[in-house]
Design a protein around this motif. Sequence first.
Motif, PDB file in Angstrom:
ATOM      1  N   LEU A 197      29.176  33.598  36.019  1.00  0.00           N
ATOM      2  CA  LEU A 197      29.136  34.183  37.361  1.00  0.00           C
ATOM      3  C   LEU A 197      29.663  33.202  38.411  1.00  0.00           C
ATOM      4  O   LEU A 197      30.367  33.600  39.343  1.00  0.00           O
ATOM      5  CB  LEU A 197      27.702  34.601  37.693  1.00  0.00           C
ATOM      6  CG  LEU A 197      27.128  35.753  36.854  1.00  0.00           C
ATOM      7  CD1 LEU A 197      25.672  36.007  37.211  1.00  0.00           C
ATOM      8  CD2 LEU A 197      27.950  37.028  37.032  1.00  0.00           C
ATOM      9  N   THR A 199      31.862  30.779  37.912  1.00  0.00           N
ATOM     10  CA  THR A 199      33.312  30.648  37.734  1.00  0.00           C
ATOM     11  C   THR A 199      34.037  31.872  38.276  1.00  0.00           C
ATOM     12  O   THR A 199      35.109  31.765  38.886  1.00  0.00           O
ATOM     13  CB  THR A 199      33.646  30.446  36.248  1.00  0.00           C
ATOM     14  OG1 THR A 199      32.919  29.320  35.749  1.00  0.00           O
ATOM     15  CG2 THR A 199      35.131  30.217  36.049  1.00  0.00           C
ATOM     16  N   HIS A 200      33.463  33.037  38.050  1.00  0.00           N
ATOM     17  CA  HIS A 200      34.082  34.277  38.526  1.00  0.00           C
ATOM     18  C   HIS A 200      34.106  34.315  40.054  1.00  0.00           C
ATOM     19  O   HIS A 200      35.064  34.812  40.658  1.00  0.00           O
ATOM     20  CB  HIS A 200      33.323  35.486  37.978  1.00  0.00           C
ATOM     21  CG  HIS A 200      33.926  36.796  38.382  1.00  0.00           C
ATOM     22  ND1 HIS A 200      35.079  37.290  37.816  1.00  0.00           N
ATOM     23  CD2 HIS A 200      33.519  37.717  39.303  1.00  0.00           C
ATOM     24  CE1 HIS A 200      35.375  38.459  38.361  1.00  0.00           C
ATOM     25  NE2 HIS A 200      34.443  38.743  39.261  1.00  0.00           N
ATOM     26  N   GLY A 201      33.080  33.782  40.710  1.00  0.00           N
ATOM     27  CA  GLY A 201      33.049  33.787  42.157  1.00  0.00           C
ATOM     28  C   GLY A 201      33.993  32.783  42.786  1.00  0.00           C
ATOM     29  O   GLY A 201      34.389  32.940  43.951  1.00  0.00           O
ATOM     30  N   GLY A 202      34.379  31.728  42.051  1.00  0.00           N
ATOM     31  CA  GLY A 202      35.290  30.722  42.583  1.00  0.00           C
ATOM     32  C   GLY A 202      34.554  29.648  43.372  1.00  0.00           C
ATOM     33  O   GLY A 202      33.374  29.779  43.727  1.00  0.00           O
ATOM     34  N   VAL A 271      45.423  38.779  35.524  1.00  0.00           N
ATOM     35  CA  VAL A 271      44.053  38.426  35.873  1.00  0.00           C
ATOM     36  C   VAL A 271      44.054  36.997  36.392  1.00  0.00           C
ATOM     37  O   VAL A 271      44.701  36.116  35.825  1.00  0.00           O
ATOM     38  CB  VAL A 271      43.118  38.563  34.649  1.00  0.00           C
ATOM     39  CG1 VAL A 271      41.701  38.112  35.002  1.00  0.00           C
ATOM     40  CG2 VAL A 271      43.109  40.001  34.160  1.00  0.00           C
ATOM     41  N   ARG A 272      43.336  36.775  37.474  1.00  0.00           N
ATOM     42  CA  ARG A 272      43.237  35.432  38.024  1.00  0.00           C
ATOM     43  C   ARG A 272      42.606  34.491  37.006  1.00  0.00           C
ATOM     44  O   ARG A 272      41.734  34.882  36.222  1.00  0.00           O
ATOM     45  CB  ARG A 272      42.396  35.465  39.304  1.00  0.00           C
ATOM     46  CG  ARG A 272      42.421  34.174  40.113  1.00  0.00           C
ATOM     47  CD  ARG A 272      41.775  34.410  41.474  1.00  0.00           C
ATOM     48  NE  ARG A 272      40.419  34.878  41.342  1.00  0.00           N
ATOM     49  CZ  ARG A 272      39.353  34.053  41.297  1.00  0.00           C
ATOM     50  NH1 ARG A 272      39.546  32.741  41.367  1.00  0.00           N
ATOM     51  NH2 ARG A 272      38.143  34.546  41.193  1.00  0.00           N
ATOM     52  N   GLY A 274      40.476  32.060  37.188  1.00  0.00           N
ATOM     53  CA  GLY A 274      39.026  31.930  37.246  1.00  0.00           C
ATOM     54  C   GLY A 274      38.304  33.142  36.702  1.00  0.00           C
ATOM     55  O   GLY A 274      37.252  33.024  36.074  1.00  0.00           O
ATOM     56  N   ASP A 275      38.875  34.335  36.942  1.00  0.00           N
ATOM     57  CA  ASP A 275      38.252  35.540  36.414  1.00  0.00           C
ATOM     58  C   ASP A 275      38.291  35.563  34.887  1.00  0.00           C
ATOM     59  O   ASP A 275      37.324  35.985  34.234  1.00  0.00           O
ATOM     60  CB  ASP A 275      38.963  36.775  36.970  1.00  0.00           C
ATOM     61  CG  ASP A 275      38.739  36.922  38.482  1.00  0.00           C
ATOM     62  OD1 ASP A 275      37.789  36.295  38.997  1.00  0.00           O
ATOM     63  OD2 ASP A 275      39.533  37.629  39.133  1.00  0.00           O
ATOM     64  N   GLY A 276      39.403  35.135  34.303  1.00  0.00           N
ATOM     65  CA  GLY A 276      39.486  35.095  32.844  1.00  0.00           C
ATOM     66  C   GLY A 276      38.487  34.124  32.235  1.00  0.00           C
ATOM     67  O   GLY A 276      37.839  34.423  31.219  1.00  0.00           O
ATOM     68  N   GLY A 278      35.673  33.227  33.643  1.00  0.00           N
ATOM     69  CA  GLY A 278      34.359  33.826  33.835  1.00  0.00           C
ATOM     70  C   GLY A 278      34.040  34.871  32.785  1.00  0.00           C
ATOM     71  O   GLY A 278      32.915  34.937  32.274  1.00  0.00           O
ATOM     72  N   LEU A 279      35.018  35.705  32.436  1.00  0.00           N
ATOM     73  CA  LEU A 279      34.808  36.697  31.384  1.00  0.00           C
ATOM     74  C   LEU A 279      34.525  36.043  30.037  1.00  0.00           C
ATOM     75  O   LEU A 279      33.703  36.538  29.254  1.00  0.00           O
ATOM     76  CB  LEU A 279      36.037  37.599  31.282  1.00  0.00           C
ATOM     77  CG  LEU A 279      36.274  38.572  32.444  1.00  0.00           C
ATOM     78  CD1 LEU A 279      37.585  39.330  32.254  1.00  0.00           C
ATOM     79  CD2 LEU A 279      35.114  39.557  32.567  1.00  0.00           C
TER      80      LEU A 279
END
Length: 533
Positions: A197, A199-202, A271-272, A274-276, A278-279
């Motif tokens: 979470l 990492t996904h938020g940045g 996909v950004r 950070g989003d990858g 985070g997933l």
Amino acid sequence: MRRGRCRARSASGPPRPRPDVKTSRPTSAGPATPPARCGCSRPPAGTATCCANRMSPAWPTAWRAPCPPCDEPAVPRPDGRGTAPCDPTIESIPMQTTESALPPKRPALWRDRRFLWLCAAWFCSILGQQTALIALPWLVLQLGGDGLALGLIVTAMELPRAVFIIVGGAVADRHSPRRVFQCSLLCCAALLAALGLATHGGGLPLALLYPFAAAMGVIAAFTGPSAAALLPNTVPEAQLQQANSCFMAVNQLTLLAGPALAGALIAMPGVRAGDGLGLAFLLGAACFLAGSLLLTRLPVSRPADAPPRQSAAGILRAIGRGAAWTWGDATLRALFFYWAVIAFLTAGPIQIGLPLLVRDALRLDAGHFGTLLSSQAAGSLLGMALLAALPARALGRLGWMVFCVDGLMGALIIGLGLSGDFVASSAMMCLIGLLGGLVQVRLMAWIQSRIPSDMRGRVMSFLMFMMAAVTPLSTTLAGLILASAPVRGLYAGAGLALMAIAVLALSSARLRGIGAPEKTGDVRPVHSLQTGD
């Protein structure tokens, strides 16, 4: 009369009793005398079967003496009263068999529900571990870290693991290994979910990865010993090698699928970054959670010969007894020290050097990094399949096999560092996995069968402690080397050192003799294993 055939009576009349052969007819005084084995190698014309090797309790007829004259020599009687020669005058009598006389049949592993649930939980836990091991180095590099920062992050993970791993083994022996394993998986799921979470938020700073890595290391100190002690407590010892083979196959399946899946998520187009990442972390958390839930299907059990539960103050005494037993086994002690040296030579190049080799030398992304690790897993599966197909004699003595394989791995590590082609690098990683798969199952089954059941958690934790203690040194040293030297030089030095250590191990008669039958004087008394006296 035909030679080599059995008949119930002679042609001259009723059977004549023999003074030197006791009959097996039941009397009122007690049970029947055990019948002698038949000396013939061909079946009679009746309902019984004669065999010169042994008499099966399932046969409908037992023979008190060998069958009519044949070329077979006299055989010993089961009651130890000399031999029973061939005599055509001795007849056969029916012998009733019961289910209690038959040896107990063990169900196949694939029909054992407890083993199947354990395999499923193991698959989920290793899959979560692999996704985290792929995402964490790439996250460090994405946040601006170099080889030294990556080495320090891995050191922050391995150092607490080395400090607490012996305590984790003692806790696994004192409590249920299943409960310890389950709680550690739940803690891993919570940590990876929080990191995913964030990492996904940045905006995640690099400094926060150090306490995260330290927490993962503490949890891993309890995960490894409890998992190592759970398998021998789930399956019988006679099926331990087969169970280890299945576990290694499951492990390699996750190594085949996990890195490729995590790399695909990180490098997903559109996909950004950070989003990858985070997933990938969230996928690892889901896998750990699923493994913990699957472990609830296993009953909480302890070995039949396990000592009674100790107080909290007795954990140190239990650790001391386990250390004394491990140190007293000279062969196991030498093997553990050898593995520690091998871990020191390979941990840095694999954990620190491989991501940098993919990014800087090969100019590729996280997807190719995962593919390299998946190639190694595919080779391991092939090696295990070859191990199951080849006879034991074709593999040779275990000691020779282990150290020759390690020497070949050193040469492949040198080639991996010098290679500039991705396909060639994948092929060498596949060969490294194949060689490792050939020796892992045999060696692990040999070690587990050598350790008493009430000490497996502690003794395996000593092995993990030695490997975990040298890993921070290896990763830190690798980071320092990479700060001033190219990654190819790191691989060349590690491969040459690995080949030299394997040659030195082959010069040791004790290490070469691993897997050979032990002499009677080398067997340690069982009573001292459990009491420590």
